[in-house]
Design an enzyme around this catalytic site. Structure first.
Site, PDB file in Angstrom:
ATOM      1  N   HIS A   1      -9.401 106.486  57.146  1.00  0.00           N
ATOM      2  CA  HIS A   1     -10.451 105.584  57.265  1.00  0.00           C
ATOM      3  C   HIS A   1      -9.849 104.144  56.552  1.00  0.00           C
ATOM      4  O   HIS A   1      -8.832 104.130  55.793  1.00  0.00           O
ATOM      5  CB  HIS A   1     -11.750 105.739  56.787  1.00  0.00           C
ATOM      6  CG  HIS A   1     -11.718 106.033  55.239  1.00  0.00           C
ATOM      7  ND1 HIS A   1     -11.687 107.315  54.734  1.00  0.00           N
ATOM      8  CD2 HIS A   1     -11.931 105.130  54.135  1.00  0.00           C
ATOM      9  CE1 HIS A   1     -11.750 107.096  53.508  1.00  0.00           C
ATOM     10  NE2 HIS A   1     -11.778 106.265  53.073  1.00  0.00           N
TER      11      HIS A   1
ATOM     12  N   ASP B   1     -11.205 100.851  54.431  1.00  0.00           N
ATOM     13  CA  ASP B   1     -12.408 100.477  53.815  1.00  0.00           C
ATOM     14  C   ASP B   1     -13.015  99.217  54.318  1.00  0.00           C
ATOM     15  O   ASP B   1     -14.453  99.150  54.276  1.00  0.00           O
ATOM     16  CB  ASP B   1     -12.098 100.238  52.316  1.00  0.00           C
ATOM     17  CG  ASP B   1     -11.625 101.657  51.672  1.00  0.00           C
ATOM     18  OD1 ASP B   1     -12.203 102.718  52.069  1.00  0.00           O
ATOM     19  OD2 ASP B   1     -11.270 101.560  50.330  1.00  0.00           O
TER      20      ASP B   1
ATOM     21  N   HIS C   1      -5.988 105.225  54.729  1.00  0.00           N
ATOM     22  CA  HIS C   1      -5.809 106.206  54.091  1.00  0.00           C
ATOM     23  C   HIS C   1      -6.778 107.333  54.351  1.00  0.00           C
ATOM     24  O   HIS C   1      -7.894 107.443  54.757  1.00  0.00           O
ATOM     25  CB  HIS C   1      -6.135 105.845  52.322  1.00  0.00           C
ATOM     26  CG  HIS C   1      -7.573 105.298  52.138  1.00  0.00           C
ATOM     27  ND1 HIS C   1      -7.811 103.833  52.144  1.00  0.00           N
ATOM     28  CD2 HIS C   1      -8.596 105.577  51.717  1.00  0.00           C
ATOM     29  CE1 HIS C   1      -9.052 103.579  51.916  1.00  0.00           C
ATOM     30  NE2 HIS C   1      -9.591 104.997  51.737  1.00  0.00           N
TER      31      HIS C   1
ATOM     32  N   ARG D   1     -12.693 117.622  41.605  1.00  0.00           N
ATOM     33  CA  ARG D   1     -11.813 116.564  41.875  1.00  0.00           C
ATOM     34  C   ARG D   1     -12.997 115.358  41.201  1.00  0.00           C
ATOM     35  O   ARG D   1     -14.064 115.008  42.090  1.00  0.00           O
ATOM     36  CB  ARG D   1     -11.089 115.825  42.950  1.00  0.00           C
ATOM     37  CG  ARG D   1     -10.479 114.576  42.822  1.00  0.00           C
ATOM     38  CD  ARG D   1      -9.981 114.688  44.438  1.00  0.00           C
ATOM     39  NE  ARG D   1      -9.123 113.361  44.700  1.00  0.00           N
ATOM     40  CZ  ARG D   1      -9.416 112.264  45.059  1.00  0.00           C
ATOM     41  NH1 ARG D   1     -10.729 111.553  44.998  1.00  0.00           N
ATOM     42  NH2 ARG D   1      -8.276 111.419  45.304  1.00  0.00           N
TER      43      ARG D   1
END
Ligand SMILES: *[C@@H]1O[C@H](CO)[C@@H](O)[C@H](O)[C@H]1NC(C)=O
Ligand SMILES: *[C@@H]1O[C@H](CO)[C@@H](O)[C@H](O)[C@H]1NC(C)=O
Ligand SMILES: *[C@@H]1O[C@H](CO)[C@@H](O)[C@H](O)[C@H]1NC(C)=O
Length: 290
Positions: A201, A203, A259, A269
């Site tokens: 995607h 941002d 990314h 995470r």
């Protein structure tokens, strides 16, 4: 015999002891050929690994920064800006003129990242505790006292200044924007499409107000979790950023920085996304921890 065992590993200790048995039986004449064979096999293995490394590098993935590296400065790579910014009002001294991506371990310490994670964890647990009126202030004070909340304004400010310095902007023209959020990723299935962080995607396409995106990592790739590397997808290359507690990565939010995040395969995470806009009408104030 020795050659095969050296390559395939099996039990290296047994190889050594049987080699020394041979030495005892046949005398020192065995020493040289064994050493020679070991050297040749090591050479072959090293060559093979080297070839694998190089070919992987060239055709698939390049590591932008490893988890076990410590960057005491900012590593910046400039990439040509996409046209995404043309669709929005431009703000002097802030709208990207120069685009790229950067990473640093020098802005936030590992200790601060650890404190942040402990604080988030404890406040999360305390939210699950049954509420009886009147004690929430006490609870807040106890949390504050024992867990020393990190100063979010200070963290935000330092990240903002580093973005401004790296991209040559006026820091006072950047504003924190929504959504700025804490993320917790593990290998359980996502419940909504919004949770599917592994899709590529942009941002600025997802959130029009974003101009610079930053991520503060709170846990370590390969130590606290597997998978979950951040990947810039550049057509011919995928460039991976390995999370490290206290590491800050930031980049201009347009299509030049398409990314995704790899699926987390084990562990959890933790990261915080801190997003900035040039448009003051989209500014939000610093979140507060209570
Ligand atoms: C980059 O990663 C994506 C997703 O894993 C994959 O589909 C693509 O083939 C990769 N590109 C390169 C050049 O390796
Ligand atoms: C947090 O940091 C900001 C900016 O560095 C500072 O002005 C403020 O006094 C700090 N707050 C606390 C509670 O320490
Ligand atoms: C994985 O994450 C989800 C959503 O954050 C959470 O509900 C779940 O309990 C987590 N699973 C594990 C094993 O931590």
């Amino acid at each position: 015999y020795c050659h095969r065992h050296t390559i395939h590993g099996g039990s290296p200790r047994r190889t050594v002891s049987s080699a020394s048995k041979h030495q005892q039986k046949k005398g020192s004449g065995w020493k040289k050929p064994i050493v020679g064979t070991v050297a040749v096999s090591l050479f072959i293995i090293a060559g093979g690994l080297g070839w694998l490394y190089v070919s992987q590098d060239e055709f698939v993935t390049e590591v932008f920064v490893r988890q076990d590296e410590f960057l005491d400065g900012t590593k910046f790579v400039q990439v040509p800006c996409s046209e995404d910014y043309e669709n929005f009002k431009r703000f002097k001294g802030c709208t990207p003129q120069r685009c790229g991506r950067a990473v640093t371990d020098a802005v936030i310490s590992r200790e601060e990242a650890g404190r942040m994670l402990r604080y988030l964890f404890v406040s999360f647990v305390s939210q699950l505790m049954p509420k009886s009126h009147g004690d929430s202030e006490l609870k807040g004070n106890l949390l504050f006292f024992f867990f020393c909340p990190p100063n979010l304004s200070s963290l935000r400010q330092r990240i903002q200044e580093e973005i401004a310095r790296t991209f040559g902007l006026d820091a006072s023209r950047l504003f924190l924007t929504k959504p700025t959020f804490f993320s917790r990723m593990n290998n359980t299935d996502a419940k909504t499409i919004h949770d599917e962080y592994w899709h590529p995607h942009v941002d600025k396409v997802t959130y029009g107000s974003f101009d610079y995106t930053s991520l503060l990592y709170l846990s370590d790739y390969g130590v606290d979790f597997g998978g979950g590397r951040f990947v810039f997808m550049d057509g011919s290359h995928n460039r991976t950023m390995e999370p490290r507690a206290g590491r800050v990565s930031f980049f201009s939010s347009g299509s030049e920085n398409l990314h995704r995040v790899e699926k987390v395969s084990w562990g959890t995470r933790f990261a915080i996304t801190v997003s900035f806009t040039c448009d003051p009408t989209h500014a939000i104030s610093d979140p507060t921890l209570t």
